[in-house]
Write a protein that holds these residues in place. Structure first.
Motif, PDB file in Angstrom:
ATOM      1  N   LEU A 169       6.097   3.833   8.065  1.00  0.00           N
ATOM      2  CA  LEU A 169       4.858   3.748   6.879  1.00  0.00           C
ATOM      3  C   LEU A 169       3.676   3.936   7.405  1.00  0.00           C
ATOM      4  N   GLY A 170       3.303   4.268   8.871  1.00  0.00           N
ATOM      5  CA  GLY A 170       2.058   4.561   9.424  1.00  0.00           C
ATOM      6  C   GLY A 170       1.220   3.590   9.188  1.00  0.00           C
ATOM      7  N   ALA A 171      -0.351   3.793   9.275  1.00  0.00           N
ATOM      8  CA  ALA A 171      -1.242   2.868   9.329  1.00  0.00           C
ATOM      9  C   ALA A 171      -1.676   1.906   7.916  1.00  0.00           C
ATOM     10  N   ARG A 172      -1.187   2.531   6.765  1.00  0.00           N
ATOM     11  CA  ARG A 172      -1.208   1.818   5.710  1.00  0.00           C
ATOM     12  C   ARG A 172      -0.325   2.022   4.778  1.00  0.00           C
ATOM     13  N   ALA A 173       0.205   1.045   3.807  1.00  0.00           N
ATOM     14  CA  ALA A 173       1.026   1.371   2.990  1.00  0.00           C
ATOM     15  C   ALA A 173       0.657   0.725   1.569  1.00  0.00           C
ATOM     16  N   LEU A 174       0.827   1.507   0.283  1.00  0.00           N
ATOM     17  CA  LEU A 174       0.356   1.000  -0.822  1.00  0.00           C
ATOM     18  C   LEU A 174       1.755   0.797  -1.533  1.00  0.00           C
ATOM     19  N   TYR A 175       2.026  -0.403  -2.060  1.00  0.00           N
ATOM     20  CA  TYR A 175       3.373  -0.680  -2.752  1.00  0.00           C
ATOM     21  C   TYR A 175       3.489  -0.578  -4.268  1.00  0.00           C
ATOM     22  N   ILE A 176       4.406   0.437  -4.789  1.00  0.00           N
ATOM     23  CA  ILE A 176       4.457   0.727  -6.243  1.00  0.00           C
ATOM     24  C   ILE A 176       5.462  -0.135  -6.719  1.00  0.00           C
ATOM     25  N   PHE A 177       4.813  -0.710  -7.647  1.00  0.00           N
ATOM     26  CA  PHE A 177       5.737  -1.616  -8.721  1.00  0.00           C
ATOM     27  C   PHE A 177       5.491  -1.352 -10.324  1.00  0.00           C
ATOM     28  N   GLU A 178       6.840  -1.207 -11.052  1.00  0.00           N
ATOM     29  CA  GLU A 178       6.743  -0.862 -12.090  1.00  0.00           C
ATOM     30  C   GLU A 178       7.263  -2.368 -12.845  1.00  0.00           C
ATOM     31  N   GLY A 179       6.049  -2.450 -13.510  1.00  0.00           N
ATOM     32  CA  GLY A 179       6.335  -4.013 -14.304  1.00  0.00           C
ATOM     33  C   GLY A 179       6.251  -5.064 -13.164  1.00  0.00           C
ATOM     34  N   ARG A 181       8.649  -5.241 -11.026  1.00  0.00           N
ATOM     35  CA  ARG A 181       9.862  -4.699 -10.057  1.00  0.00           C
ATOM     36  C   ARG A 181       9.406  -3.742  -9.028  1.00  0.00           C
ATOM     37  N   ASP A 182       9.927  -4.127  -7.999  1.00  0.00           N
ATOM     38  CA  ASP A 182       9.312  -3.282  -6.790  1.00  0.00           C
ATOM     39  C   ASP A 182      10.311  -2.038  -6.771  1.00  0.00           C
ATOM     40  N   THR A 183       9.635  -0.737  -6.952  1.00  0.00           N
ATOM     41  CA  THR A 183      10.356   0.398  -7.052  1.00  0.00           C
ATOM     42  C   THR A 183      10.992   0.724  -5.707  1.00  0.00           C
ATOM     43  N   LEU A 184      10.416   0.246  -4.572  1.00  0.00           N
ATOM     44  CA  LEU A 184      10.784   0.361  -3.209  1.00  0.00           C
ATOM     45  C   LEU A 184      10.184   1.951  -2.709  1.00  0.00           C
ATOM     46  N   TYR A 185       9.402   2.582  -3.683  1.00  0.00           N
ATOM     47  CA  TYR A 185       8.601   3.601  -3.514  1.00  0.00           C
ATOM     48  C   TYR A 185       7.381   3.259  -2.734  1.00  0.00           C
ATOM     49  N   ARG A 186       6.616   4.026  -1.997  1.00  0.00           N
ATOM     50  CA  ARG A 186       5.415   3.386  -1.154  1.00  0.00           C
ATOM     51  C   ARG A 186       4.557   4.893  -0.993  1.00  0.00           C
ATOM     52  N   ILE A 187       3.249   4.492  -1.218  1.00  0.00           N
ATOM     53  CA  ILE A 187       2.283   5.699  -0.814  1.00  0.00           C
ATOM     54  C   ILE A 187       1.862   5.211   0.828  1.00  0.00           C
ATOM     55  N   HIS A 188       2.059   5.931   1.821  1.00  0.00           N
ATOM     56  CA  HIS A 188       2.043   5.635   3.479  1.00  0.00           C
ATOM     57  C   HIS A 188       1.270   6.797   4.158  1.00  0.00           C
ATOM     58  N   GLY A 189       1.410   6.385   5.151  1.00  0.00           N
ATOM     59  CA  GLY A 189       0.570   7.129   6.294  1.00  0.00           C
ATOM     60  C   GLY A 189       1.738   7.905   7.211  1.00  0.00           C
ATOM     61  N   GLY A 203      11.712   9.891  -0.949  1.00  0.00           N
ATOM     62  CA  GLY A 203      10.974   9.400  -2.078  1.00  0.00           C
ATOM     63  C   GLY A 203       9.625   9.137  -2.164  1.00  0.00           C
ATOM     64  N   CYS A 204       9.101   8.465  -1.041  1.00  0.00           N
ATOM     65  CA  CYS A 204       7.920   8.211  -0.730  1.00  0.00           C
ATOM     66  C   CYS A 204       6.925   9.220  -0.682  1.00  0.00           C
ATOM     67  N   VAL A 205       5.759   8.914  -1.122  1.00  0.00           N
ATOM     68  CA  VAL A 205       4.525   9.845  -0.879  1.00  0.00           C
ATOM     69  C   VAL A 205       3.731   9.588   0.328  1.00  0.00           C
ATOM     70  N   ARG A 206       3.629  10.709   1.143  1.00  0.00           N
ATOM     71  CA  ARG A 206       3.021  10.459   2.536  1.00  0.00           C
ATOM     72  C   ARG A 206       1.865  11.119   2.652  1.00  0.00           C
ATOM     73  N   LEU A 207       0.874  10.509   3.129  1.00  0.00           N
ATOM     74  CA  LEU A 207      -0.212  11.285   3.757  1.00  0.00           C
ATOM     75  C   LEU A 207      -0.706  11.224   5.028  1.00  0.00           C
ATOM     76  N   LEU A 208      -1.657  11.915   5.542  1.00  0.00           N
ATOM     77  CA  LEU A 208      -2.020  11.800   6.978  1.00  0.00           C
ATOM     78  C   LEU A 208      -2.794  10.285   7.099  1.00  0.00           C
ATOM     79  N   ASN A 209      -2.577   9.655   8.232  1.00  0.00           N
ATOM     80  CA  ASN A 209      -2.851   8.327   8.388  1.00  0.00           C
ATOM     81  C   ASN A 209      -4.394   8.497   8.188  1.00  0.00           C
ATOM     82  N   GLN A 210      -5.089   9.329   8.637  1.00  0.00           N
ATOM     83  CA  GLN A 210      -6.692   9.146   8.174  1.00  0.00           C
ATOM     84  C   GLN A 210      -7.013   9.075   6.934  1.00  0.00           C
ATOM     85  N   ASP A 211      -6.072  10.047   5.972  1.00  0.00           N
ATOM     86  CA  ASP A 211      -6.130   9.889   4.520  1.00  0.00           C
ATOM     87  C   ASP A 211      -5.734   8.720   3.789  1.00  0.00           C
TER      88      ASP A 211
END
Length: 237
Positions: A169-179, A181-189, A203-211
């Motif tokens: 998950l790197g330096a940060r994770a943003l947790y995606i919920f639908e209503g 419910r945790d979708t188990l998908y993340r935006i992460h580093g 399935g997750c959306v990954r960015l460089l840690n700085q981003d």
């Protein structure tokens, strides 16, 4: 849905990049003259704008010091940048354009802050509307049971993997919920520069840690997010 965010000016947004040290890569392929190649000569190194070198510089102040990004390993289109963006989404909304490997933070005046991303492999994709329920700095990673079944070597992390540079998950994770419910998908580093612009993750959306650090600093909890899967759905940029 949060209140509409006031869009900073282009100058303010770009100035904030270096200060927040968010992450995006630069890398421009330069064609080689066949005659020069045959002679064994090495193509000249691409010159990278110091502005981007600063944007993706090392971040020694982080709990786990983040190394600088090797910008020679990524197409410059995936650098973090402000771009024109026509959409009906409200300012402050996140839009993940899966086919084109971009994440947009919608701003006012027909613009957006664009990040390059890596997205889920075929069979591990998700699309629709949801929200960022919460964010975590240097989170633990707990693989889903289904992933452990596919990859038994992950059994040792069933109760979670400690934070750090090797954590998926790197330096940060943003947790995606639908209503609710945790979708188990993340935006992460990620440290894997090569993965930006590709379909590689589960399935997750990954960015460089700085981003992802930059993004997490910009969006509050309950930020709306739209994940686009088909090219016909994507708004014109």
């Amino acid at each position: 849905m949060p209140e509409t965010l006031a869009a900073p000016s282009r100058r303010a947004v770009l100035a904030g990049f270096a200060g927040l040290s968010a992450l995006t890569l630069a890398g421009c392929q330069t064609g080689r003259n066949p005659r020069i190649a045959q002679a064994g000569a090495v193509a000249p190194r691409r010159v990278i704008d110091p502005y981007y070198l600063q944007m993706y510089a090392a971040m020694p102040e982080e709990k786990y010091p983040v190394p600088a990004v090797d910008l020679s390993k990524l197409d410059p289109v995936y650098f973090r940048q402000v771009v024109p963006y026509r959409t009906t989404e409200r300012p402050g909304t996140l839009v993940v354009d899966t086919p084109n490997r971009f994440l947009y933070l919608v701003m006012e005046n027909g613009e957006a802050l664009r990040y390059g991303v890596g997205i889920g492999r075929a069979g591990f994709s998700w699309g629709g509307r949801a929200r960022i329920a919460y964010k975590r700095a240097w989170p633990r990673w707990t693989p889903p049971s289904e992933m452990i079944e596919r990859q038994p070597e992950l059994e040792k992390y069933r109760n979670g993997m400690e934070p750090g540079l090797e954590n998926p998950l790197g330096a940060r994770a943003l947790y995606i919920f639908e209503g609710g419910r945790d979708t188990l998908y993340r935006i992460h580093g990620t440290l894997e520069t090569w993965s930006i612009g590709r379909a590689v993750s589960s399935g997750c959306v990954r960015l460089l840690n700085q981003d992802v650090i930059d993004l997490a600093n910009r969006v509050p909890n309950d930020t709306p997010i739209t994940v686009i899967q088909g090219p016909s759905e994507a708004p014109a940029a």
